[in-house]
Design a protein around this motif. Structure first.
Motif, PDB file in Angstrom:
ATOM      1  N   GLU A  12       0.857  -1.183   0.000  1.00 19.10           N
ATOM      2  CA  GLU A  12       0.000   0.000   0.000  1.00 19.10           C
ATOM      3  C   GLU A  12       0.896   1.236   0.000  1.00 19.10           C
ATOM      4  OE1 GLU A  12      -3.626   0.075   2.064  1.00 19.10           O
ATOM      5  OE2 GLU A  12      -3.618  -2.060   2.523  1.00 19.10           O
ATOM      6  N   PRO A  13       0.351   2.412  -0.348  1.00 17.29           N
ATOM      7  CA  PRO A  13       1.192   3.610  -0.541  1.00 17.29           C
ATOM      8  C   PRO A  13       2.152   3.905   0.611  1.00 17.29           C
ATOM      9  CG  PRO A  13      -1.003   4.043  -1.343  1.00 17.29           C
ATOM     10  CD  PRO A  13      -1.048   2.678  -0.717  1.00 17.29           C
ATOM     11  N   LYS A  14       1.690   3.798   1.844  1.00 22.48           N
ATOM     12  CA  LYS A  14       2.562   4.091   2.983  1.00 22.48           C
ATOM     13  C   LYS A  14       3.687   3.065   3.085  1.00 22.48           C
ATOM     14  CE  LYS A  14       2.316   5.273   7.888  1.00 22.48           C
ATOM     15  NZ  LYS A  14       1.425   5.410   9.070  1.00 22.48           N
ATOM     16  N   GLU A  15       3.372   1.799   2.833  1.00 20.22           N
ATOM     17  CA  GLU A  15       4.383   0.735   2.878  1.00 20.22           C
ATOM     18  C   GLU A  15       5.406   0.915   1.763  1.00 20.22           C
ATOM     19  OE1 GLU A  15       1.684  -2.969   4.587  1.00 20.22           O
ATOM     20  OE2 GLU A  15       1.514  -2.384   2.476  1.00 20.22           O
ATOM     21  N   LYS A  21       6.253   3.755   0.329  1.00 22.34           N
ATOM     22  CA  LYS A  21       7.076   4.918   0.674  1.00 22.34           C
ATOM     23  C   LYS A  21       8.145   4.541   1.700  1.00 22.34           C
ATOM     24  CE  LYS A  21       6.820   9.577   2.628  1.00 22.34           C
ATOM     25  NZ  LYS A  21       5.945  10.599   3.276  1.00 22.34           N
ATOM     26  N   ASN A  22       7.734   3.794   2.724  1.00 20.32           N
ATOM     27  CA  ASN A  22       8.682   3.381   3.764  1.00 20.32           C
ATOM     28  C   ASN A  22       9.778   2.478   3.213  1.00 20.32           C
ATOM     29  OD1 ASN A  22       7.280   4.837   5.681  1.00 20.32           O
ATOM     30  ND2 ASN A  22       6.122   3.073   6.437  1.00 20.32           N
ATOM     31  N   GLU A  72      12.207   4.487   1.167  1.00 17.75           N
ATOM     32  CA  GLU A  72      12.993   5.317   2.077  1.00 17.75           C
ATOM     33  C   GLU A  72      14.083   4.491   2.755  1.00 17.75           C
ATOM     34  OE1 GLU A  72      11.417   7.180   5.924  1.00 17.75           O
ATOM     35  OE2 GLU A  72      11.217   8.809   4.479  1.00 17.75           O
ATOM     36  N   GLU A 114       5.513   4.334  15.745  1.00 17.05           N
ATOM     37  CA  GLU A 114       5.406   4.794  14.360  1.00 17.05           C
ATOM     38  C   GLU A 114       4.870   6.221  14.298  1.00 17.05           C
ATOM     39  OE1 GLU A 114       3.528   3.323  10.068  1.00 17.05           O
ATOM     40  OE2 GLU A 114       2.811   2.454  11.942  1.00 17.05           O
ATOM     41  N   ASP A 115       3.882   6.525  15.158  1.00 19.27           N
ATOM     42  CA  ASP A 115       3.344   7.886  15.205  1.00 19.27           C
ATOM     43  C   ASP A 115       4.426   8.878  15.611  1.00 19.27           C
ATOM     44  OD1 ASP A 115       0.816   7.044  14.472  1.00 19.27           O
ATOM     45  OD2 ASP A 115       0.109   6.819  16.543  1.00 19.27           O
ATOM     46  N   ASN A 131       6.835   9.463  12.708  1.00 20.12           N
ATOM     47  CA  ASN A 131       6.232  10.311  11.685  1.00 20.12           C
ATOM     48  C   ASN A 131       6.207  11.778  12.093  1.00 20.12           C
ATOM     49  OD1 ASN A 131       5.769   8.131   9.982  1.00 20.12           O
ATOM     50  ND2 ASN A 131       3.719   7.746  10.780  1.00 20.12           N
ATOM     51  N   TYR A 165       0.783   2.828  -4.977  1.00 19.13           N
ATOM     52  CA  TYR A 165       0.941   1.424  -4.596  1.00 19.13           C
ATOM     53  C   TYR A 165       2.240   0.871  -5.185  1.00 19.13           C
ATOM     54  CZ  TYR A 165      -3.827   1.157  -2.760  1.00 19.13           C
ATOM     55  OH  TYR A 165      -4.951   1.353  -2.003  1.00 19.13           O
TER      56      TYR A 165
END
Length: 449
Positions: free
Chosen positions: A91-94, A96-97, A100, A156-157, A160, A343
């Motif tokens: 998924e998009p966040k995964e 990106k991580n 990175e 994680e929060d 971020n 994605y």
């Protein structure tokens, strides 16, 4: 009537159109298709039909209404995860991580952290980063990030919130032992993840620990070795390259690191894909930065993927002695693909082979010298690994960095780093694998004379 009801669902319309097109194509080209191709086409159509039926029943019968996006995403995830343990739909966040983490760089403060009770604990500040320059120290407890209390916040929060655009400021509220809470203002910068650490041991032996393979890792390793050479009057007698518990990383980093120590133009690694045109042989270039000085590579069952490429290349070229335990055995290559709307798809696309055409998959690298996991002395674990700064003789006075000048903070940090390095060298003295590697390198030095 039933067909029209089905076509109210966009996904079913697409699937029906696909089946119809394939069926039409199969009729027009029936004479050209052999029996096996016709069977494969019919199997494909049957599988699409089974998917359609399952989808329709879920939409009609599931206890709660489910949107198409969730169903389709989960279907793709299941399709990919069923291939092997290393392929995944992101998924998009995964995505990106992952990108990175492979780049080895991000906008942030430069601290390694963990969650402890209702606070975020600083494991260590990374050298020469904003957090280091601001006076953050190992053991500091972060209780507030900006105006947001850390209590109830996930790690994680917290990460971020602390990461962000370089040049922007953030205020961190910190609790340090025996001190009242204080606030530190830190300006974010581009942080390079420290995947390499090096120390000079006795007898001109360099020790370098590589924890992962990212884009900057090869350059970091070169800089580290050059620093150790400078500390030892311009050269190293030998090197211990520690790849234990290194899970791997990107392929190019493994190739570049192997190339640092190989002086011939032979193969470093050979990549074999199902598509023959994608098969690739990566060769070394001339130039060994250690000029032939002996190398011992330490591996164990946690050394995987890129670690095994380096160990296998140096072993096959007889450039290094491999010591430790059999490595993990991950001999496959994954490709990361960017997809629509952020994605991603990480999918296994090839297997790799060492210069002597050895496959590592599910076998691992066998060390030249096997070692047992034993301790050099009987002592409580916490006496070595959990020593606190306040336990050290002549430890630094605990200060509030917000009350010190920038120069005073850096002086205090350098003093603390010197003491921490001394503590790490003491731990290495008690590391059985390092102890055995040093003994071997000392013996090779005697034989060379």
């Amino acid at each position: 009537m039933i067909l029209l009801n089905y076509l109210r669902h966009p996904l079913l319309l697409v699937i029906f159109s696909t089946i119809f097109a394939l069926s039409t194509a199969s009729c027009a080209e029936k004479k050209e298709l052999n029996a096996k191709e016709q069977q494969n086409l019919q199997t494909f159509i049957n599988d699409l039909e089974a998917f359609t039926i399952a989808y329709s029943n879920i939409k009609k019968l599931y206890v709660e209404e489910v949107d198409n996006k969730k169903l389709f995403t989960n279907a793709i995830k299941g399709m990919v995860s069923g291939l092997d343990p290393h392929s995944v739909y992101l998924e998009p966040k995964e995505q990106k991580n992952l990108l990175e983490s492979t780049s080895g760089k991000f906008g942030g403060l430069g601290i390694v952290i963990s969650k402890k009770n209702d606070a975020i604990q600083v494991i260590s500040p990374i050298d020469d980063t904003p957090a280091y320059k601001a006076g953050m120290q190992a053991g500091d407890m972060i209780i507030k990030i900006g105006n947001k209390p850390v209590r109830g916040m996930t790690l994680e929060d917290g990460v971020n919130l602390m990461r962000g655009k370089p040049g922007t400021d953030i205020k961190i509220t910190v609790v340090r032992k025996n001190k009242k809470p204080f606030m530190v203002k830190i300006t974010r910068e581009i942080i390079t993840i420290v995947s390499v650490r090096g120390y000079l041991l006795d007898d001109g032996i360099g020790y370098v620990r590589v924890s992962s393979f990212q884009k900057p890792t090869s350059n970091l390793l070169q800089k580290t070795i050059k620093r150790l050479m400078k500390e030892n009057d311009g050269h190293l007698e030998s090197l211990i390259l520690d790849l234990r518990n290194n899970p791997g990383g990107i392929l190019n980093a493994a190739i570049d690191i192997s190339d640092l120590f190989l002086d011939d133009a032979g193969t470093i690694v050979y990549i074999k894909s199902r598509i023959k045109s994608n098969n690739t042989r990566f060769n070394a270039t001339s130039g060994d930065m250690l000029l032939g000085s002996p190398i011992v590579v330490l591996i164990n069952e946690g050394s995987a993927s890129a670690s095994e490429i380096v160990a296998g290349a140096l072993q096959d070229h007889k450039r290094a002695i491999i010591m430790g335990n059999t490595s993990f055995g991950k001999g496959s290559v994954q490709t990361i693909l960017g997809l629509k709307d952020g994605y991603g798809l990480k999918v296994t696309t090839a297997r790799y082979y060492t210069p002597n055409d050895r496959s590592i998959q599910a076998k691992g690298i066998e060390p030249d010298i096997k070692l047992k996991n034993i301790s050099l002395e009987n002592e409580r674990k916490d006496e070595v690994t959990n020593t606190k700064e306040s336990d050290l003789e002549g430890h630094l006075d605990i200060e509030d960095p917000s009350k010190l000048s920038s120069k005073e903070v850096l002086i205090a940090q350098e003093k603390k780093k010197t003491k921490e390095n001394k503590k790490i060298l003491e731990r290495l003295e008690k590391d059985y694998f390092v102890h055995e590697a040093r003994n071997l390198l000392k013996a090779l030095a005697v034989l060379k004379k």
